[in-house]
Design a protein around this motif. Structure first.
Motif, short mmCIF file in Angstrom:
data_model
loop_
_atom_site.label_atom_id
_atom_site.label_comp_id
_atom_site.label_asym_id
_atom_site.label_seq_id
_atom_site.Cartn_x
_atom_site.Cartn_y
_atom_site.Cartn_z
N GLU A 57 -13.58 -7.93 -17.08
CA GLU A 57 -14.78 -8.51 -16.48
C GLU A 57 -14.47 -9.49 -15.34
O GLU A 57 -14.95 -9.32 -14.23
CB GLU A 57 -15.59 -9.23 -17.58
CG GLU A 57 -16.01 -8.26 -18.70
CD GLU A 57 -16.64 -8.95 -19.89
OE1 GLU A 57 -17.08 -10.10 -19.77
OE2 GLU A 57 -16.67 -8.32 -20.97
N ALA A 58 -13.67 -10.53 -15.65
CA ALA A 58 -13.50 -11.58 -14.64
C ALA A 58 -12.84 -11.05 -13.37
O ALA A 58 -13.18 -11.49 -12.28
CB ALA A 58 -12.69 -12.73 -15.23
N PHE A 59 -11.87 -10.13 -13.54
CA PHE A 59 -11.14 -9.67 -12.35
C PHE A 59 -11.57 -8.26 -11.93
O PHE A 59 -10.80 -7.53 -11.32
CB PHE A 59 -9.63 -9.70 -12.63
CG PHE A 59 -9.11 -11.10 -12.91
CD1 PHE A 59 -9.79 -12.22 -12.43
CD2 PHE A 59 -7.96 -11.31 -13.63
CE1 PHE A 59 -9.33 -13.52 -12.68
CE2 PHE A 59 -7.49 -12.59 -13.89
CZ PHE A 59 -8.18 -13.70 -13.42
N VAL A 60 -12.82 -7.94 -12.22
CA VAL A 60 -13.30 -6.60 -11.91
C VAL A 60 -13.21 -6.28 -10.41
O VAL A 60 -13.03 -5.13 -10.02
CB VAL A 60 -14.76 -6.43 -12.43
CG1 VAL A 60 -15.73 -7.29 -11.64
CG2 VAL A 60 -15.20 -4.98 -12.40
N ALA A 61 -13.25 -7.31 -9.58
CA ALA A 61 -13.21 -7.08 -8.13
C ALA A 61 -11.79 -6.94 -7.59
O ALA A 61 -11.60 -6.74 -6.41
CB ALA A 61 -13.90 -8.24 -7.40
N ASN A 62 -10.79 -7.04 -8.45
CA ASN A 62 -9.41 -7.12 -8.00
C ASN A 62 -8.58 -5.87 -8.25
O ASN A 62 -8.55 -5.35 -9.38
CB ASN A 62 -8.69 -8.26 -8.75
CG ASN A 62 -9.15 -9.64 -8.32
OD1 ASN A 62 -8.46 -10.29 -7.55
ND2 ASN A 62 -10.30 -10.07 -8.81
N HIS A 63 -7.86 -5.42 -7.25
CA HIS A 63 -6.67 -4.62 -7.51
C HIS A 63 -5.63 -5.57 -8.11
O HIS A 63 -5.37 -6.64 -7.55
CB HIS A 63 -6.10 -4.04 -6.20
CG HIS A 63 -6.85 -2.85 -5.69
ND1 HIS A 63 -6.67 -1.59 -6.19
CD2 HIS A 63 -7.81 -2.76 -4.73
CE1 HIS A 63 -7.47 -0.74 -5.55
NE2 HIS A 63 -8.18 -1.42 -4.66
N ILE A 64 -5.06 -5.20 -9.24
CA ILE A 64 -4.06 -6.07 -9.86
C ILE A 64 -2.70 -5.80 -9.23
O ILE A 64 -2.19 -4.69 -9.29
CB ILE A 64 -4.01 -5.84 -11.39
CG1 ILE A 64 -5.39 -6.07 -12.01
CG2 ILE A 64 -2.96 -6.74 -12.03
CD1 ILE A 64 -5.98 -7.44 -11.80
N ALA A 66 -5.86 -2.40 -16.40
CA ALA A 66 -5.77 -2.79 -14.99
C ALA A 66 -5.81 -1.57 -14.07
O ALA A 66 -6.39 -1.64 -12.99
CB ALA A 66 -4.49 -3.58 -14.75
N ASP A 98 -5.51 -9.06 -6.03
CA ASP A 98 -5.52 -9.07 -4.56
C ASP A 98 -6.65 -9.93 -4.00
O ASP A 98 -6.61 -10.30 -2.83
CB ASP A 98 -5.57 -7.65 -3.98
CG ASP A 98 -6.90 -6.96 -4.20
OD1 ASP A 98 -7.63 -7.34 -5.14
OD2 ASP A 98 -7.22 -6.03 -3.44
N VAL A 99 -7.63 -10.29 -4.83
CA VAL A 99 -8.68 -11.18 -4.36
C VAL A 99 -8.47 -12.59 -4.93
O VAL A 99 -8.49 -13.58 -4.21
CB VAL A 99 -10.08 -10.65 -4.75
CG1 VAL A 99 -11.17 -11.56 -4.20
CG2 VAL A 99 -10.27 -9.23 -4.23
N VAL A 100 -8.25 -12.69 -6.22
CA VAL A 100 -8.19 -14.00 -6.88
C VAL A 100 -6.85 -14.71 -6.67
O VAL A 100 -6.77 -15.93 -6.80
CB VAL A 100 -8.50 -13.87 -8.39
CG1 VAL A 100 -7.33 -13.26 -9.15
CG2 VAL A 100 -8.90 -15.21 -9.00
N GLU A 133 -2.98 -15.85 -7.63
CA GLU A 133 -2.25 -16.12 -8.87
C GLU A 133 -3.12 -16.80 -9.91
O GLU A 133 -3.81 -17.77 -9.61
CB GLU A 133 -1.09 -17.08 -8.59
CG GLU A 133 0.11 -16.50 -7.94
CD GLU A 133 1.10 -17.62 -7.61
OE1 GLU A 133 1.48 -18.36 -8.53
OE2 GLU A 133 1.44 -17.76 -6.42
#
Lengths: 435, 435
Positions: free
Chosen positions: A144-151, A213, A294-296, A298
């Protein structure tokens, strides 16, 4: 007030923790959720065992089918352990439309693909926050929290037993065997600690995190796993001198570019990490997972990865979500597969720096032989530690090596092992620089 | 594929980050969510300003009412800044049944009570993950992951500007003014840094975290706030000698027992924390929040607390949740008030150890006068540092004091300040031991 009927399968340490805290913090949970979570049935083979607190005798059954067939049970909680029986139980529950909560990392790592396919087919969600890093909400973070991120990467200390052993070896100078005995005496390692120290408990968790991920269920055959059983006090000491701590790390990493169609490394092994990295300070039975998106950028999550209470905290949060999910047409049934990434990278292609410890005969020319072999495989050397010679016939020789593909490193290590002057199998450990 | 229409109010740094990453990671988001998040309208007073990427001109309006009145806009994202206009916008959106996402901590800290009452009345949720600690999913952790926990305490480094300044003072020996100038040059502090350095930006976040944890909306008048503007290089240096780092900390703490009906401390102030505590290693603009729950135990969340990308990551996760919430009768509209706890504890009753730095005349008998006053107020002394006397007329005198109520400490500090031999206002800082 709406009541949610919960069936617990397996009332061991974790199951009892879930029951205890559902009771103990009942008012708080009811206020926060606006509904009441009530354990209406418990399946356990040993209902008579004395427990604290002791659930009413009439809740017990010794047949898990009774949970599946009870119309009052809306959410089932699988805490049995093992794989075969839990698999039968979980799939039977999904067939019957009962939402599943499980803390069983081995089950999901081995059979996750089938379980989530069935969950999606039946449109019944499976929740599993406690299956990785216990009380640390890392599953929720990834889903949920990092749904916008490519890990870009994850680095996890996700086995408390191994971390306790390595911490004690480092802090008290204990041998591996002595630290393991201490962990067993303290209740941090089981009588049979195999899965903890051979890396596979951490591997099960790494598989779950990587699958979430990257959107494909990672196969146990596609990952690389080493445990800590061969780490010696000498390794800890040399690493320390070189500015590193040794941790059992789960490493999940996308190819450099972290774009779609990239390959993903999934590996678990003892790893040298720089002393000043925050993961180096994660000691004892604590877990931590560093996630780089890639958005958030570290991030890091830290907490207790095991134990009755921390695990119960995660299981109850899943039960609460399950209660909400009962009412809604959720688009996510636990795992959403997609084809944006290109599968796992073979371990031979994985590139890292290395620590190489050898036991060599103390005579001139030995270093030249070894560096010659490394040079043949185009592996550069960043530093060498050769303690002053002693009365011993063999002396340690430690080399820090620049980044090289695992395949090349393996060839070099084989050639080095075959040298007359090299007396024990080479100790090869990976280094993680977080660069 | 279902499309969710999003209206963004305010296309500044954060708003543009949200637009950029919704576009940049569109395929990933669509695969993960099974629906499409589409920005259909943008309200901004300056649509002509050059931006990268530049949204199509036809999306823009300069009147936020257009977002509220557009039936295609299902979720509104408030990123305007300030309080009055955002309040009007958010309440108008809730009246119209549009789900709200906001990153506005000042708005929620000041008007949260009314906003969430309206949200509950209209049964329209408000999401605000980005309003505390940016990319760190601490709101979700409190609302969902730790739902089973009475929160014993939270300790947060939740203002990146202050932390950057204190880190530079500590690592490079800079004065407060020099470190602030450096932060401004690096873009980590605004031209008017008042809210960051006087503690109120952190206080807004602490109010949100405390309210979520304890189920009553914390009033700005019930908390204690001090900034870092009076911290000197000497304080940093003395703290270091004594084994501490100075951090601007948001502290939220239930009474010892952490039972229902307990009172809650909410305070923000520069704080001495032991060097080996993990929060002491949180440097630069990074944020971290340590949460201690009665079930889960100690946890810690770490990441970027501000900036275009990290904040956008949190806002997009809220938009994704809003998209799911569109379909469901959610029981939680953003904040669930209840009466299990007894409100805020007055700061005079808050008990901590202290660091006391004085500038005193260098003559015999001074220490006796000061310790006499402390003894009158029953405040014990744990250590004293009195550097060797120099040519200076006044010399520093640093005392570490045992735990005492703030009220008593204030009285002692006043009496000490009135002494002839004390030349500057006493510097009184709290110490957090995490015991």
């Amino acid at each position: 007030m709406r009541k949610i009927g919960i069936g617990i399968a397996g009332l061991g340490t974790i199951g009892l923790g879930v029951y205890k805290h559902l009771e103990g913090n009942r008012r708080l949970l009811t206020e926060r959720l606006g509904l009441e979570l009530t354990v209406t049935k418990i399946a356990d083979l040993d209902p008579e065992r004395p427990r604290t607190p002791m659930p009413p005798r009439e809740l017990f059954t010794n047949d898990w089918h009774d949970l599946i067939n009870d119309p009052e049970v809306q959410v089932v909680v699988e805490l049995m352990g093992g794989i075969k029986v839990p698999y039968d139980f979980v799939t039977a529950a999904l067939e019957k439309g009962k939402i599943v909560v499980t803390a069983n990392k081995a089950l999901l790592a081995e059979r996750g693909k089938e379980i989530f396919a069935l969950a999606a087919e039946k449109r019944v969600p499976v929740f599993y926050e406690a299956a990785a890093a216990g009380g640390v909400p890392i599953i929720k973070a990834l889903k949920e929290a990092f749904v916008a991120n490519h890990i870009r990467s994850m680095h996890g200390i996700i086995n408390g037993t191994s971390n306790y052993i390595l911490t004690r070896m480092s802090q008290a100078g204990l041998s591996f065997d002595a630290a393991l005995k201490e962990a067993q005496a303290a209740g941090y390692a089981e009588a049979d600690p195999t899965l903890d120290i051979n890396g596979w408990d951490a591997a099960h968790k790494a598989i779950i995190l990587a699958s979430l991920a990257y959107g494909f269920w990672v196969d146990t055959n596609d990952i690389h796993v080493e445990g800590i059983q061969n780490i010696t006090a000498a390794d800890i000491e040399f690493a320390e001198k070189l500015g590193y701590k040794i941790k059992l790390l789960g490493v999940v990493k996308a190819d450099e570019a972290c774009v779609e169609n990239c390959k993903v490394e999934v590996r678990v092994h003892p790893t040298l990490i720089p002393k000043d990295h925050v993961l180096a300070s994660v000691n004892g039975v604590f877990n931590a997972v560093a996630v780089n998106g890639d958005v958030v950028g570290e991030t890091l999550f830290y907490g207790r990865g095991a134990g009755q209470d921390a695990t119960a905290s995660a299981v109850i949060s899943d039960i609460a979500e399950a209660a909400v999910a009962l009412e809604i047409p959720r688009p996510n049934f636990g795992f959403v597969p997609h084809g944006l990434y290109a599968g796992c990278k073979p371990i031979d292609e994985v590139i890292t720096p290395y620590y190489l410890r050898l036991a060599v005969v103390d005579r001139p020319g030995v270093l030249a032989l070894i560096t010659g072999i490394l040079s043949e495989e185009q592996i550069g050397i960043s530093s060498v530690i050769q303690p002053e010679s002693s009365e011993e016939q063999t002396v340690p020789l430690v080399l820090m090596l620049h980044s090289a593909a695992q395949g090349r490193m393996n060839r070099a290590a084989e050639k080095i092992a075959a040298l007359d002057c090299v007396k024990c199998p080479p100790q090869v450990l990976r280094v993680e620089t977080f660069a």
